[in-house]
Write a protein that holds these residues in place. Structure first.
Motif, PDB file in Angstrom:
ATOM      1  N   SER A  35       0.969  -1.200  -0.145  1.00 32.65           N
ATOM      2  CA  SER A  35      -0.240   0.087   0.097  1.00 32.65           C
ATOM      3  C   SER A  35       0.931   1.192   0.049  1.00 32.65           C
ATOM      4  N   THR A  36       0.652   2.071  -1.122  1.00 30.44           N
ATOM      5  CA  THR A  36       1.340   3.349  -0.988  1.00 30.44           C
ATOM      6  C   THR A  36       1.376   4.408   0.242  1.00 30.44           C
ATOM      7  N   GLN A  37       0.200   4.105   1.045  1.00 29.47           N
ATOM      8  CA  GLN A  37      -0.004   4.754   1.894  1.00 29.47           C
ATOM      9  C   GLN A  37       0.985   4.403   3.368  1.00 29.47           C
ATOM     10  N   VAL A  38       0.603   2.983   3.282  1.00 25.81           N
ATOM     11  CA  VAL A  38       1.553   2.190   4.502  1.00 25.81           C
ATOM     12  C   VAL A  38       2.947   2.648   4.294  1.00 25.81           C
ATOM     13  N   ILE A  39       3.540   2.266   2.934  1.00 26.84           N
ATOM     14  CA  ILE A  39       4.940   2.773   2.643  1.00 26.84           C
ATOM     15  C   ILE A  39       5.179   4.045   3.168  1.00 26.84           C
ATOM     16  N   HIS A  40       4.425   5.180   2.644  1.00 29.09           N
ATOM     17  CA  HIS A  40       4.504   6.625   3.039  1.00 29.09           C
ATOM     18  C   HIS A  40       4.611   6.564   4.778  1.00 29.09           C
ATOM     19  N   TRP A  41       3.773   5.935   5.308  1.00 26.66           N
ATOM     20  CA  TRP A  41       3.842   6.386   6.821  1.00 26.66           C
ATOM     21  C   TRP A  41       5.020   5.572   7.570  1.00 26.66           C
ATOM     22  N   LYS A  42       5.485   4.515   6.644  1.00 25.17           N
ATOM     23  CA  LYS A  42       6.561   3.733   7.418  1.00 25.17           C
ATOM     24  C   LYS A  42       7.870   4.532   6.927  1.00 25.17           C
ATOM     25  N   LEU A  43       7.856   5.486   6.055  1.00 25.90           N
ATOM     26  CA  LEU A  43       8.982   6.056   5.395  1.00 25.90           C
ATOM     27  C   LEU A  43       8.981   7.112   6.350  1.00 25.90           C
ATOM     28  N   HIS A  44       8.054   7.718   7.150  1.00 22.95           N
ATOM     29  CA  HIS A  44       7.921   8.883   8.029  1.00 22.95           C
ATOM     30  C   HIS A  44       7.879   8.424   9.691  1.00 22.95           C
ATOM     31  N   SER A  45       8.281   6.958   9.817  1.00 21.36           N
ATOM     32  CA  SER A  45       8.199   6.578  11.130  1.00 21.36           C
ATOM     33  C   SER A  45       9.386   6.033  11.645  1.00 21.36           C
ATOM     34  N   THR A  46       9.495   5.493  12.713  1.00 20.95           N
ATOM     35  CA  THR A  46      10.927   4.841  13.275  1.00 20.95           C
ATOM     36  C   THR A  46      11.186   3.688  12.302  1.00 20.95           C
ATOM     37  N   HIS A  47      10.281   3.242  11.335  1.00 14.48           N
ATOM     38  CA  HIS A  47      10.668   1.979  10.541  1.00 14.48           C
ATOM     39  C   HIS A  47      11.238   2.446   9.221  1.00 14.48           C
ATOM     40  N   ARG A  48      11.669   3.511   9.131  1.00  9.86           N
ATOM     41  CA  ARG A  48      12.196   4.228   7.865  1.00  9.86           C
ATOM     42  C   ARG A  48      13.218   3.233   7.328  1.00  9.86           C
ATOM     43  N   LYS A  49      14.254   3.148   8.104  1.00  8.31           N
ATOM     44  CA  LYS A  49      15.675   2.150   7.818  1.00  8.31           C
ATOM     45  C   LYS A  49      15.290   1.089   7.132  1.00  8.31           C
ATOM     46  N   GLU A  50      14.441   0.087   7.926  1.00  7.96           N
ATOM     47  CA  GLU A  50      13.916  -1.159   7.330  1.00  7.96           C
ATOM     48  C   GLU A  50      12.968  -0.925   6.005  1.00  7.96           C
ATOM     49  N   GLN A  51      12.075  -0.048   5.925  1.00 11.05           N
ATOM     50  CA  GLN A  51      11.298   0.283   4.774  1.00 11.05           C
ATOM     51  C   GLN A  51      12.127   0.459   3.748  1.00 11.05           C
ATOM     52  N   LEU A  52      13.284   1.328   3.792  1.00  5.27           N
ATOM     53  CA  LEU A  52      13.965   1.593   2.626  1.00  5.27           C
ATOM     54  C   LEU A  52      14.788   0.393   2.199  1.00  5.27           C
ATOM     55  N   ARG A  53      15.523  -0.491   3.270  1.00  4.54           N
ATOM     56  CA  ARG A  53      16.239  -1.566   2.927  1.00  4.54           C
ATOM     57  C   ARG A  53      15.184  -2.693   2.021  1.00  4.54           C
ATOM     58  N   THR A  54      14.230  -2.713   2.635  1.00  2.02           N
ATOM     59  CA  THR A  54      13.079  -3.648   1.710  1.00  2.02           C
ATOM     60  C   THR A  54      12.410  -3.168   0.525  1.00  2.02           C
ATOM     61  N   LEU A  55      12.479  -1.921   0.455  1.00  2.00           N
ATOM     62  CA  LEU A  55      11.991  -1.494  -1.032  1.00  2.00           C
ATOM     63  C   LEU A  55      13.145  -1.313  -1.839  1.00  2.00           C
ATOM     64  N   THR A  56      14.232  -1.188  -1.372  1.00  2.15           N
ATOM     65  CA  THR A  56      15.377  -1.285  -2.309  1.00  2.15           C
ATOM     66  C   THR A  56      15.798  -2.610  -2.873  1.00  2.15           C
ATOM     67  N   GLU A  57      15.391  -3.471  -1.991  1.00  6.54           N
ATOM     68  CA  GLU A  57      15.642  -4.925  -2.372  1.00  6.54           C
ATOM     69  C   GLU A  57      14.386  -5.167  -3.416  1.00  6.54           C
ATOM     70  N   LEU A  58      13.237  -4.669  -3.111  1.00  5.10           N
ATOM     71  CA  LEU A  58      12.259  -4.935  -4.187  1.00  5.10           C
ATOM     72  C   LEU A  58      12.634  -4.288  -5.674  1.00  5.10           C
ATOM     73  N   ARG A  59      13.220  -3.202  -5.479  1.00  7.34           N
ATOM     74  CA  ARG A  59      13.727  -2.561  -6.666  1.00  7.34           C
ATOM     75  C   ARG A  59      14.719  -3.281  -7.096  1.00  7.34           C
ATOM     76  N   LEU A  60      15.724  -3.996  -6.601  1.00  7.55           N
ATOM     77  CA  LEU A  60      16.805  -4.573  -7.208  1.00  7.55           C
ATOM     78  C   LEU A  60      16.464  -5.710  -7.921  1.00  7.55           C
ATOM     79  N   ALA A  61      15.055  -6.666  -7.347  1.00  9.96           N
ATOM     80  CA  ALA A  61      14.687  -7.732  -7.995  1.00  9.96           C
ATOM     81  C   ALA A  61      13.765  -7.366  -9.180  1.00  9.96           C
ATOM     82  N   ILE A  62      13.110  -6.200  -9.262  1.00 13.23           N
ATOM     83  CA  ILE A  62      11.955  -5.838 -10.175  1.00 13.23           C
ATOM     84  C   ILE A  62      12.645  -4.837 -11.392  1.00 13.23           C
TER      85      ILE A  62
END
Length: 186
Positions: A35-62
């Motif tokens: 969910s783009t809303q969930v991604i946005h929330w996580k990027l603006h939270s204490t989950h930022r580093k983990e969210q960036l890591r998982t999204l970058t892994e998604l980008r590397l795969a896709i």
């Protein structure tokens, strides 16, 4: 209005709605990760580093696979568009027009995903755009694009134009690998 908000939160699996109880929050790991809303929330939270890591892994795969497919399947009129965008990216980036650069970067990556000939990749273009926008909002984008990143965008565009799937994959890998290094995720 409250029902719409509750439905939106329920759709993103952030809450469940229970009769006579109301909204019940769900653990973060249960939220709709795409969910783009969930991604946005996580990027603006204490989950930022983990969210960036998982999204970058998604980008590397896709994204390398999407570039490969675009080089194979995109119509000729679409194959010329990344060349123009890469040139505009270089011009705006080297001249410090970062707001314009960021918009063009989102357009570049979204265009490739949408024209890969794979509807699954195309559906991820909004997510990748959210990630790129989030990095800008969080000031996690370089103040000046690295020459290697500009060169890699040029290489992706050339490979797509020349219908060279392997070169498109390799060049897109350079872009996403550079992101992982910049964010110190690799």
């Amino acid at each position: 209005m409250a029902r719409e908000v509750a439905k939106s939160l329920e759709t993103a699996k952030v809450v469940t709605v229970r009769r006579r109880i109301g909204l019940v929050s769900q653990p973060v790991k249960e939220w709709d990760a795409l969910s783009t809303q969930v991604i946005h929330w996580k990027l603006h939270s204490t989950h930022r580093k983990e969210q960036l890591r998982t999204l970058t892994e998604l980008r590397l795969a896709i994204e390398p696979a999407a570039a490969t497919s675009a080089a194979r399947y995109a119509p000729i009129d679409v194959k010329s568009r990344p060349l123009l965008l890469a040139a505009e990216l270089r011009h705006t980036g080297e001249n410090g027009r970062l707001d314009e650069f960021h918009k063009l970067d989102i357009e570049f990556h979204s265009l490739i995903l949408r024209n890969s000939g794979n509807e699954m990749f195309a559906s991820l273009s909004t997510i990748i755009a959210t990630v790129l926008s989030g990095r800008v909002e969080l000031h996690m984008y370089p103040q000046k694009p690295k020459p290697e990143a500009l060169d890699a965008h040029d290489a992706v565009a050339q490979a797509i134009w020349q219908s060279s799937p392997d070169n498109a994959r390799q060049a897109m890998h350079r872009i996403v690998d550079e992101v992982a290094e910049t964010l110190q995720l690799s």
